[in-house]
Design a protein around this motif. Structure first.
Motif, PDB file in Angstrom:
ATOM      1  N   TRP A  12      28.116  32.569  52.922  1.00 48.76           N
ATOM      2  CA  TRP A  12      28.726  32.662  51.594  1.00 48.76           C
ATOM      3  C   TRP A  12      27.899  33.580  50.693  1.00 48.76           C
ATOM      4  O   TRP A  12      28.418  34.452  49.993  1.00 48.76           O
ATOM      5  N   ALA A  28      28.418  37.137  51.679  1.00 49.83           N
ATOM      6  CA  ALA A  28      29.699  37.662  51.203  1.00 49.83           C
ATOM      7  C   ALA A  28      29.608  37.980  49.718  1.00 49.83           C
ATOM      8  O   ALA A  28      30.088  39.011  49.254  1.00 49.83           O
ATOM      9  N   ARG A  52      29.908  41.975  47.706  1.00 47.03           N
ATOM     10  CA  ARG A  52      31.164  42.208  46.984  1.00 47.03           C
ATOM     11  C   ARG A  52      31.430  43.687  46.758  1.00 47.03           C
ATOM     12  O   ARG A  52      32.555  44.152  46.779  1.00 47.03           O
ATOM     13  N   LYS A  97      35.481  47.558  51.662  1.00 49.60           N
ATOM     14  CA  LYS A  97      36.024  46.889  52.858  1.00 49.60           C
ATOM     15  C   LYS A  97      36.333  47.922  53.932  1.00 49.60           C
ATOM     16  O   LYS A  97      36.820  49.005  53.640  1.00 49.60           O
TER      17      LYS A  97
END
Ligand SMILES: Nc1ncnc2c1ncn2[C@@H]1O[C@H](COP(=O)(O)OP(=O)(O)OP(=O)(O)O)[C@@H](O)[C@H]1O
Ligand SMILES: [Mg+2]
Lengths: 231, 248
Positions: A218, A221, A225, A229
């Protein structure tokens, strides 16, 4: 040999009494390790041999010897020094708990230092140049540009290292600590059912490792940010 | 521009990488408000020269004086020069972990000790100037190449520099984004900024440059007005270079 599932279930809550110590060992050594890693990292990238050499010797030693041996050296070795016995920290240092935190922290610090160094080397040189061109000082460039990016690059490897430290805490039972493994060993000597009891211990470690893994994933991730992608 | 005092002086500057001579006795002067375009084949030392001006490279011989500060090992002079000189890189070099606005606010806060509100106001002013105020809260990776380069220009301008250095600012861009960056640079030139610009955009050079410097193999081979350089280059090397560039 038959497996008694009921015994596994029954021993889970008993072994879980060791979780507190395992958790404390893990968190204290991980924090100590991170502190050491940052200090030795800065020493290594300082470009000064009298800082970088000691850091390298430390890393070399702790990566090259078994943790169990390190725990024994610290547990049996510290009391040999008069100045340690005489210091105000002695009431803490004589405890096996502190010895284990020191050994695990020193060990983890050596690995994390290498992980962070990899992260620092992975930061695009152009970014530090942009920082220079904008007039940022060398410490400012490190704190505001290099470090945040290096930390993100280091997180996947750190996640492995954290779980290694979790597993290494089991060695604390060899110096009488009642962590998960310590409690399990005591139960075994009372019940003569090593199979079920160590399976129960393994289940607890697995659950704990899984929680750590999810938490760090977590964090990773969150830290990523800003990364495009699919890149 | 005659009579204006020079703000950048390079006097017989040499730079070696090991045994390789990247700059050989490069002498040059740029006066206040002047726009200098540097061109030349790949590996000729253009980047090395421009990076010596803000000490991203350390020269081995000769003198470099920027805005009255001679660049030496003295870190006070280096700091002074970097505060007065902005730089734009070929591949933008935006800080990927900071949003656009934070990219712009970082140096004014740390170096100029501006408070948050002041830094934000300055940042917004320059984002408007490069025509992307609405992208302030995005991360660089969410912008197109042309937008990223305009952010990089705005980031340098936030430090209120007297001189701007550009090292092939449009070379990494898709063709359709080159114009938007050149427009911003043309605006800047019109406002009187002193500019040193490595570029192969000959249209830009023709319309904006006061002087063109042609480099080859670490040396300045020609220095002329764009008019003279384009119509009658003095050397064979420059003629060859121009025919290659203009053939595209
Ligand atoms: N850090 C370095 N170490 C060794 N050699 C270098 C270094 N930087 C540049 N060089 C060499 O110096 C020469 C000049 O490089 P420079 O980057 O200044 O060329 P350039 O004119 O900007 O070329 P380009 O158009 O490809 O950007 C090249 O031959 C390059 O290989
Ligand atoms: Mg170049």
């Amino acid at each position: 040999m038959t497996l008694d599932p009921q015994l596994i279930l029954d021993s889970l809550p008993l072994i879980a009494q060791g979780l507190g110590i395992t958790l404390k060992l893990l968190l204290y050594s991980a924090l100590f390790g991170i502190g050491l890693a940052i200090i030795t990292l800065v020493m290594r990238i300082s470009g000064r041999w009298y800082l970088s050499w000691p850091a390298q010797v430390y890393i070399y030693f702790f990566r090259g010897t078994p943790i169990l041996v390190q725990i024994f050296i610290i547990y049996y070795g510290l009391p040999q020094f008069g100045f340690i016995r005489g210091s105000i920290l002695w009431p803490i240092l004589r405890e096996p708990f502190a010895c284990c935190v020191i050994a695990l922290g020193l060990n983890s610090g050596a690995y994390v230092s290498e992980i962070l160094r990899g992260g620092v080397l992975g930061v695009d040189k152009g970014l530090t140049e942009a920082g220079k061109a904008l007039g940022l000082s060398s410490p400012q460039r490190f704190i505001y540009i290099t470090a945040p990016i290096a930390i993100r690059l280091s997180l996947p490897a750190y996640s492995n290292e954290f779980i290694s430290t979790l597993k290494a805490t089991a060695l604390a039972s060899t110096v009488t600590l009642m962590d998960v493994t310590g409690v399990a060993r005591t139960l075994v000597s009372q019940t003569y059912a090593p199979y079920e009891i160590f399976i129960a211990a393994a289940i607890l470690y697995l659950a704990f490792a899984w929680i750590s893994y999810v938490a760090l994933a977590w964090l990773e991730a969150r830290a990523s940010r800003y990364v495009k992608k699919g890149n | 521009m005659s009579g204006a005092q020079p703000v950048i002086v390079l006097d017989k500057v040499c730079k070696n990488f090991g045994a390789f001579r990247a700059l050989i006795n490069v002498s040059l002067s740029v006066s206040k408000g002047e726009k200098l375009v540097v061109c030349g084949p790949s590996g000729s030392g253009k980047s090395t020269m421009i990076r010596c001006i803000n000490r991203l490279e350390e020269h081995d011989g000769g003198h470099i004086i920027v805005n009255g500060h001679e660049l030496t090992k003295d870190s006070r002079n280096i700091d002074a020069v970097r505060r007065e000189v902005g730089m734009v890189f070929q591949n933008f070099n935006l800080f990927p972990h900071l949003t656009v606005i934070k990219n712009l606010m970082l140096a004014p806060r740390l170096v100029r000790h501006k408070n948050k509100d002041e830094a934000r106001a300055v940042a917004m002013k320059y984002l408007e100037r490069v025509r992307i105020p609405n992208q302030a809260d995005k991360y660089p990776s969410q912008l197109s190449g042309g937008q990223q380069q305009r952010v990089a220009i705005a980031r340098a301008l936030c430090m209120n520099p007297e001189i701007m250095l550009f090292d092939e600012p449009t070379s990494a861009l898709d063709p359709e984004m080159i114009a938007e960056v050149l427009d911003v640079m043309t605006d800047l030139a019109r406002d009187g900024m002193t500019m040193v610009c490595v570029t192969h955009e000959m249209g830009f050079a023709r319309s904006v440059a006061d002087k063109i410097v042609f480099m080859d193999a670490g040396e300045i081979v020609e220095a002329a007005t764009p008019e003279a350089f384009f119509t009658k280059p003095q050397t064979e090397r420059a003629r060859q270079f121009l025919s290659q560039i203009l053939a595209h």
